[in-house]
Design an enzyme around this catalytic site. Structure first.
Site, PDB file in Angstrom:
ATOM      1  N   SER A 134      39.609  38.637  43.268  1.00 34.41           N
ATOM      2  CA  SER A 134      40.170  39.927  42.771  1.00 34.41           C
ATOM      3  C   SER A 134      41.520  39.592  42.411  1.00 34.41           C
ATOM      4  CB  SER A 134      39.894  41.043  43.786  1.00 34.41           C
ATOM      5  OG  SER A 134      40.947  41.987  43.273  1.00 34.41           O
ATOM      6  N   SER A 135      42.009  40.279  41.336  1.00 33.68           N
ATOM      7  CA  SER A 135      43.419  40.271  40.843  1.00 33.68           C
ATOM      8  C   SER A 135      44.576  40.711  41.988  1.00 33.68           C
ATOM      9  CB  SER A 135      43.545  41.004  39.387  1.00 33.68           C
ATOM     10  OG  SER A 135      43.295  42.384  39.563  1.00 33.68           O
ATOM     11  N   CYS A 136      43.785  41.688  42.978  1.00 33.49           N
ATOM     12  CA  CYS A 136      44.960  42.049  43.844  1.00 33.49           C
ATOM     13  C   CYS A 136      45.289  40.942  44.821  1.00 33.49           C
ATOM     14  CB  CYS A 136      44.405  43.228  44.574  1.00 33.49           C
ATOM     15  SG  CYS A 136      43.030  42.783  45.913  1.00 33.49           S
ATOM     16  N   TYR A 148      42.345  43.719  52.018  1.00 35.03           N
ATOM     17  CA  TYR A 148      41.315  43.298  51.201  1.00 35.03           C
ATOM     18  C   TYR A 148      41.816  42.187  50.459  1.00 35.03           C
ATOM     19  CZ  TYR A 148      38.272  43.390  47.008  1.00 35.03           C
ATOM     20  OH  TYR A 148      37.457  43.019  46.202  1.00 35.03           O
ATOM     21  N   LYS A 172      40.515  38.177  50.436  1.00 37.58           N
ATOM     22  CA  LYS A 172      40.006  37.434  49.116  1.00 37.58           C
ATOM     23  C   LYS A 172      40.972  36.233  48.647  1.00 37.58           C
ATOM     24  CE  LYS A 172      36.868  39.856  47.391  1.00 37.58           C
ATOM     25  NZ  LYS A 172      35.719  39.217  46.677  1.00 37.58           N
ATOM     26  N   HIS A 226      36.738  53.221  41.986  1.00 39.33           N
ATOM     27  CA  HIS A 226      37.881  52.640  41.050  1.00 39.33           C
ATOM     28  C   HIS A 226      38.181  53.797  40.037  1.00 39.33           C
ATOM     29  CE1 HIS A 226      36.509  48.997  42.685  1.00 39.33           C
ATOM     30  NE2 HIS A 226      37.840  48.686  42.976  1.00 39.33           N
TER      31      HIS A 226
HETATM   32  O1  GFB Z   1      41.233  51.624  40.412  1.00 42.93           O
HETATM   33  P1  GFB Z   1      42.171  52.105  41.421  1.00 42.93           P
HETATM   34  O2  GFB Z   1      41.416  52.785  42.584  1.00 42.93           O
HETATM   35  O3  GFB Z   1      42.621  50.800  42.138  1.00 42.93           O
HETATM   36  O4  GFB Z   1      43.454  52.812  40.702  1.00 42.93           O
HETATM   37  P2  GFB Z   1      43.874  49.562  41.935  1.00 42.93           P
HETATM   38  C1  GFB Z   1      44.170  52.340  39.727  1.00 42.93           C
HETATM   39  C2  GFB Z   1      45.096  53.603  39.408  1.00 42.93           C
HETATM   40  O5  GFB Z   1      44.615  54.618  38.924  1.00 42.93           O
HETATM   41  C3  GFB Z   1      46.070  53.982  40.727  1.00 42.93           C
HETATM   42  C4  GFB Z   1      45.045  55.806  39.547  1.00 42.93           C
HETATM   43  O6  GFB Z   1      47.410  54.134  40.048  1.00 42.93           O
HETATM   44  C5  GFB Z   1      45.521  55.312  40.955  1.00 42.93           C
HETATM   45  O7  GFB Z   1      46.350  56.252  41.408  1.00 42.93           O
HETATM   46  N1  GFB Z   1      44.213  56.856  39.325  1.00 42.93           N
HETATM   47  C6  GFB Z   1      44.086  57.974  38.936  1.00 42.93           C
HETATM   48  C7  GFB Z   1      43.007  56.950  40.072  1.00 42.93           C
HETATM   49  N2  GFB Z   1      43.124  58.791  39.063  1.00 42.93           N
HETATM   50  C8  GFB Z   1      42.271  58.243  40.157  1.00 42.93           C
HETATM   51  C9  GFB Z   1      41.053  58.619  40.555  1.00 42.93           C
HETATM   52  O8  GFB Z   1      40.546  59.546  40.292  1.00 42.93           O
HETATM   53  N3  GFB Z   1      40.342  57.460  41.298  1.00 42.93           N
HETATM   54  C10 GFB Z   1      41.123  56.305  41.575  1.00 42.93           C
HETATM   55  N4  GFB Z   1      40.457  55.498  42.373  1.00 42.93           N
HETATM   56  N5  GFB Z   1      42.167  56.115  41.180  1.00 42.93           N
HETATM   57  C11 GFB Z   1      42.175  48.398  43.532  1.00 42.93           C
HETATM   58  C12 GFB Z   1      42.444  47.811  44.911  1.00 42.93           C
HETATM   59  O9  GFB Z   1      43.578  48.778  43.038  1.00 42.93           O
HETATM   60  O10 GFB Z   1      41.669  47.751  42.799  1.00 42.93           O
HETATM   61  C13 GFB Z   1      41.515  46.719  45.119  1.00 42.93           C
HETATM   62  O11 GFB Z   1      42.692  48.691  45.722  1.00 42.93           O
HETATM   63  C14 GFB Z   1      40.722  46.051  43.936  1.00 42.93           C
HETATM   64  O12 GFB Z   1      41.815  45.889  46.297  1.00 42.93           O
HETATM   65  C15 GFB Z   1      40.751  47.004  42.603  1.00 42.93           C
HETATM   66  O13 GFB Z   1      41.733  45.160  43.746  1.00 42.93           O
HETATM   67  C16 GFB Z   1      40.250  45.977  41.402  1.00 42.93           C
HETATM   68  O14 GFB Z   1      43.793  48.913  40.553  1.00 42.93           O
HETATM   69  O15 GFB Z   1      45.340  50.319  42.169  1.00 42.93           O
END
Ligand code: GFB
Length: 323
Positions: free
Chosen positions: A108-110, A137, A141, A180
């Site tokens: 994963s890119s994280c 996580y 990874k 996500h």
């Molecule tokens: O996709 P996401 O949950 O994961 O959130 P990450 C990306 C961005 O979208 C963050 C915003 O800045 C969130 O605050 N966001 C806005 C939202 N509205 C929403 C919503 O309704 N739901 C969610 N989920 N986000 C994850 C990692 O990071 O990405 C994992 O936690 C993994 O480890 C994955 O790498 C691909 O991109 O921040």
């Protein structure tokens, strides 16, 4: 690869695994070997060894794991580190013990530092502090990459790693507590439209930048790398294009519910400020993505509308004894 090759897709019910099964089917590999969670607990080394001995896979796509968005990562860190560490270790070790010809591990890119240079080259790994919202996580990874490299070094195993950017597509998780951002926004606009509510709440400030890859493109890249890449270094898989969360929300709104207005809940975390992969190595090998983001969002929403009854809409947290 021979059409009769014994291919194991570990994690075939997930977003990525199901896309790999579809892609293999298109290429004439009609029946890859699979195992459900009920049939095989991938965290259990003895069970995984027994299963490999009985099924003798020659090629393995290791795409199983516990995954989720920023909220799930922050609130369920123990599951994210334990499940993933165990699954990576048991499958890599069994692949070594039972003579698997080639294994592709998906990270994963994280894995990259929170403030990595952008776009992020593969060499940025372990050059700085990780993003706190998903550190457990990310550590699991990173361990997966190091497992593949260590088995290559000590045993000459042909184990390779690919690091995808943020993914989306048919089969995604639309449960707001674990999804996500892209499927979450799709669900929020969809529900708002259904309820006649014009306001959609987006978490955070809207300023973080993210890159999104359609899962069918990722599956194609995984098959491509399985056939053509033999190196020790992990390979980034993405589009090389990113946008802000505000721009993403606008785009999803235009597809799903153009009349809606967006508000930001800044009490929610932003996570890492930017995560754009440098995909020069992958482009150098001759692979490029096909789906542009707007087209991919429209295609995924179309899938969502046709599959709402089977789409993942609510969290089922596994009991401690299940993966
Ligand atoms: O996709 P996401 O949950 O994961 O959130 P990450 C990306 C961005 O979208 C963050 C915003 O800045 C969130 O605050 N966001 C806005 C939202 N509205 C929403 C919503 O309704 N739901 C969610 N989920 N986000 C994850 C990692 O990071 O990405 C994992 O936690 C993994 O480890 C994955 O790498 C691909 O991109 O921040």
């Amino acid at each position: 690869m021979n059409k009769d090759a014994r291919i194991f897709v570990a994690g075939h019910r997930g977003l990525v695994g199901s896309a790999i099964v579809r892609r293999l089917g298109e290429l004439g590999h009609a029946n890859p070997i699979t195992a459900t969670r009920e049939q095989l607990d991938l965290r259990d080394q003895a069970a995984v060894n027994y299963w490999f001995r009985a099924n003798r896979p020659e090629y393995v796509y290791l795409v199983a794991g516990t995954v989720g968005g920023i909220l799930a990562n922050s609130t369920r860190p123990a599951e994210f580190i334990y499940d993933n560490l165990m699954i990576h270790a048991t499958v890599v070790h069994a692949a070594h013990l039972y003579g698997v010809r080639k294994l592709l591990y998906l990270g994963s890119s994280c894995i990259y530092p929170r403030l990595a240079h952008q776009p992020i080259e593969e060499g940025e790994l372990l050059s700085g502090q990780l993003e706190p919202t998903n550190e457990p996580y990310a550590i699991a990874k990173i361990a997966g990459i190091k497992l593949c490299q260590a088995y290559r070094t000590q045993y000459g195993s042909n184990f390779i790693s690919a690091m995808p950017t943020n993914l989306y597509g048919p089969g995604d998780n639309f449960d707001l507590t674990s999804s996500h951002v892209l499927p979450a926004l799709m669900r929020k606009f969809h529900d708002a439209k259904a309820q006649g509510d014009r306001s959609v709440v987006v978490w955070g400030s809207g300023t973080p930048r993210r890159e999104f890859l359609h899962v069918d493109d990722l599956a194609d890249a995984c098959v491509f790398l399985m056939e053509r890449y033999e190196g020790d270094t992990h390979i980034n898989v993405g589009t090389g294009v990113d946008l802000t969360i505000r721009e993403l929300a606008t785009m999803v709104g235009e597809v799903v519910y153009p009349e809606a207005t967006i508000t930001f809940d800044t009490s929610r975390p932003d996570g890492t400020p930017r995560k754009l992969l440098d995909v020069s190595r992958l482009h150098g090998l001759g692979w490029r993505h096909r789906y542009e983001l707007r087209e991919g969002i429209a295609q995924t929403y179309d899938w969502f509308l046709r599959h709402q009854s089977e789409a993942r809409m609510a969290t089922v947290v596994p009991a401690a004894s299940e993966a």
